[in-house]
Design a protein around this motif. Structure first.
Motif, short mmCIF file in Angstrom:
data_model
loop_
_atom_site.label_atom_id
_atom_site.label_comp_id
_atom_site.label_asym_id
_atom_site.label_seq_id
_atom_site.Cartn_x
_atom_site.Cartn_y
_atom_site.Cartn_z
N MET A 1 53.61 50.90 47.85
CA MET A 1 52.93 49.94 48.73
C MET A 1 51.91 49.14 47.92
N SER A 2 51.88 47.85 48.13
CA SER A 2 50.96 46.99 47.38
C SER A 2 49.51 47.31 47.73
N ARG A 3 48.66 47.17 46.72
CA ARG A 3 47.24 47.42 46.93
C ARG A 3 46.44 46.13 46.86
N LEU A 4 47.00 45.09 46.21
CA LEU A 4 46.35 43.78 46.20
C LEU A 4 47.23 42.81 46.98
N HIS A 5 46.69 42.29 48.06
CA HIS A 5 47.42 41.34 48.90
C HIS A 5 46.76 39.97 48.75
N VAL A 6 47.47 39.06 48.14
CA VAL A 6 46.97 37.70 47.94
C VAL A 6 47.53 36.82 49.04
N VAL A 7 46.66 36.17 49.79
CA VAL A 7 47.09 35.35 50.93
C VAL A 7 46.83 33.88 50.61
N SER A 8 47.90 33.09 50.61
CA SER A 8 47.79 31.66 50.34
C SER A 8 48.52 30.90 51.45
N GLY A 9 48.40 29.60 51.44
CA GLY A 9 49.07 28.78 52.45
C GLY A 9 48.55 27.36 52.39
N LYS A 10 49.33 26.45 52.89
CA LYS A 10 48.89 25.04 52.94
C LYS A 10 47.64 24.92 53.80
N LYS A 123 37.54 39.70 38.95
CA LYS A 123 36.66 40.48 39.83
C LYS A 123 37.48 41.17 40.92
N ALA A 124 38.46 40.48 41.48
CA ALA A 124 39.31 41.09 42.52
C ALA A 124 40.13 42.23 41.95
N CYS A 125 40.69 42.03 40.76
CA CYS A 125 41.50 43.08 40.14
C CYS A 125 40.66 44.29 39.76
N GLU A 126 39.40 44.05 39.39
CA GLU A 126 38.50 45.17 39.10
C GLU A 126 38.32 46.03 40.34
N ALA A 127 38.19 45.39 41.50
CA ALA A 127 38.04 46.14 42.75
C ALA A 127 39.31 46.94 43.06
N VAL A 128 40.47 46.39 42.72
CA VAL A 128 41.73 47.12 42.94
C VAL A 128 41.77 48.38 42.10
N ARG A 129 41.32 48.30 40.85
CA ARG A 129 41.43 49.43 39.91
C ARG A 129 40.27 50.42 40.03
N ARG A 130 39.18 50.04 40.67
CA ARG A 130 37.98 50.87 40.67
C ARG A 130 38.20 52.23 41.35
N LYS A 131 37.65 53.27 40.73
CA LYS A 131 37.76 54.62 41.29
C LYS A 131 36.37 55.24 41.44
N ASP A 132 36.27 56.22 42.34
CA ASP A 132 34.99 56.91 42.52
C ASP A 132 34.90 58.08 41.54
N LYS A 133 33.85 58.87 41.67
CA LYS A 133 33.61 59.97 40.73
C LYS A 133 34.69 61.04 40.81
N ARG A 134 35.39 61.11 41.93
CA ARG A 134 36.46 62.11 42.07
C ARG A 134 37.83 61.58 41.65
N GLY A 135 37.83 60.37 41.11
CA GLY A 135 39.07 59.81 40.60
C GLY A 135 39.94 59.15 41.65
N ARG A 136 39.39 58.94 42.85
CA ARG A 136 40.15 58.29 43.93
C ARG A 136 39.79 56.80 43.99
N PHE A 137 40.77 55.99 44.38
CA PHE A 137 40.49 54.57 44.50
C PHE A 137 39.43 54.33 45.57
N VAL A 138 38.48 53.46 45.24
CA VAL A 138 37.41 53.14 46.19
C VAL A 138 37.98 52.42 47.41
#
Length: 331
Positions: A1-10, A123-138
């Protein structure tokens, strides 16, 4: 399942509203989503009817349902992102703030427009990859309210260009890391459209450009759909101007004959032409929408439909759209 959803449109298709509804839809069963804005319009704050977003992640909503999760939002500012970048890789600290006072940061992002896009996507991709102290995605998912379809491929692909120009060093490494996220199964680029000729064509062109650049296309969201009030046979009759049929219908409704006499007949006759014109316009709209559906189906992508809310999208309407997205399956 995707974790980064980029939404674009006219422009005018409601991409910010769809991005907000998607963030809510993804924040189910206790999940946390981050809704990111990169164009500096404060559109997210307007949709959620809250104050302007600062350059920090702030909780702005709770998803519907007994186990609803949380939606956080962030308005990314290129200047602040550059200061973060300089601190992260060069440990400039106070020197970075001095550069800001001197106007060097504005100068840098002006002479190198691609740098601004690198900072925003980074900055957006950093938020996708960021993990907490227990190694889980924020965050379980990050939703980006991205630039319009005409600019989306260049916006997302600029890191590839930067990585090619800077062969070594932190800039090269950062750009490569961002592109690994953007071109991975973690990412899906969704395009918002209306069933109108120009938005549909721009969506088709946008999908072709994204695919050519190797960027992962997610789905197509058809926004502001309207119900068909006439079936296929009735649409054909309306398109052909069935004056006799309308006259008979008016007569059945008591607008001709009887005690109304000549006054009733004249009144009914005045109604026929406006009704026929509305029927023809409806028939033309239905034909265009069906043609749009056919063209979008040719993209072979998951398609989602959100109905037009006649009174506009307030907070209650936004939650309604989020529920509608969830009902239509994973996105």
């Amino acid at each position: 399942m995707s974790r980064l959803h980029v939404v674009s449109g006219k422009g005018g298709t409601g991409k910010t509203t769809v991005a907000a509804a998607l963030a809510l839809a993804l924040a189910t069963e206790g999940r946390r989503t981050l809704l990111v804005e990169v164009e500096g319009r404060q559109g997210i704050a307007q949709v959620f009817e809250t104050e302007a977003l600062p350059y920090e992640e702030r909780k702005i909503a709770v998803a519907p349902g007994p186990d609803g999760g949380s939606v956080y939002a962030l308005a990314i500012d290129a200047e602040r992102a550059l200061l973060d970048y300089l601190q992260m890789f060069y440990k400039l600290g106070g020197a970075g703030r001095a550069l800001k006072k001197l106007g060097a940061i504005d100068f840098a992002t002006t002479i190198a427009p691609g740098l601004r896009d690198v900072l925003l996507t980074g900055k957006a991709c950093e938020a996708v990859r960021r993990k907490d102290k227990r190694g889980r995605f924020v965050y379980d998912a990050v939703v980006m309210d991205a630039p319009p379809t005409g600019r989306i491929t260049r916006f997302l692909n600029v890191n590839d260009e930067v990585a090619g120009l800077a062969k070594i060093g932190p800039i090269h490494n950062q750009a490569q890391a961002v592109m690994r996220v953007l071109k991975s199964p973690e990412t899906a680029v969704h395009l918002v459209t209306l069933l109108e000729e120009m938005p549909v064509q721009e969506t088709v062109d946008g999908v072709a450009e994204l695919r050519a650049a190797g960027l992962p296309v997610g789905g197509v969201v058809i926004n502001m759909t309207r119900p068909e009030v006439l079936d296929t046979g009735e649409v054909d009759i309306a398109a052909n101007g069935a004056r006799t049929g309308i006259a008979e219908a008016l007569a059945e409704a008591g607008l001709r004959g009887g005690r109304r006499g000549a006054v009733g007949v004249a009144y009914a006759d005045r109604l026929i032409d406006p009704l026929l014109e509305e029927a023809r316009e409806h028939a033309q709209r239905v034909d265009l929408e069906r043609a749009g559906h056919t063209e979008l189906a040719g993209l072979a992508l998951p398609t989602y439909e959100l109905e037009l809310l006649p009174e506009g999208v307030d907070l209650a309407g936004l939650y309604r759209l989020a529920r509608d997205l969830r009902k239509q399956g994973p996105i």
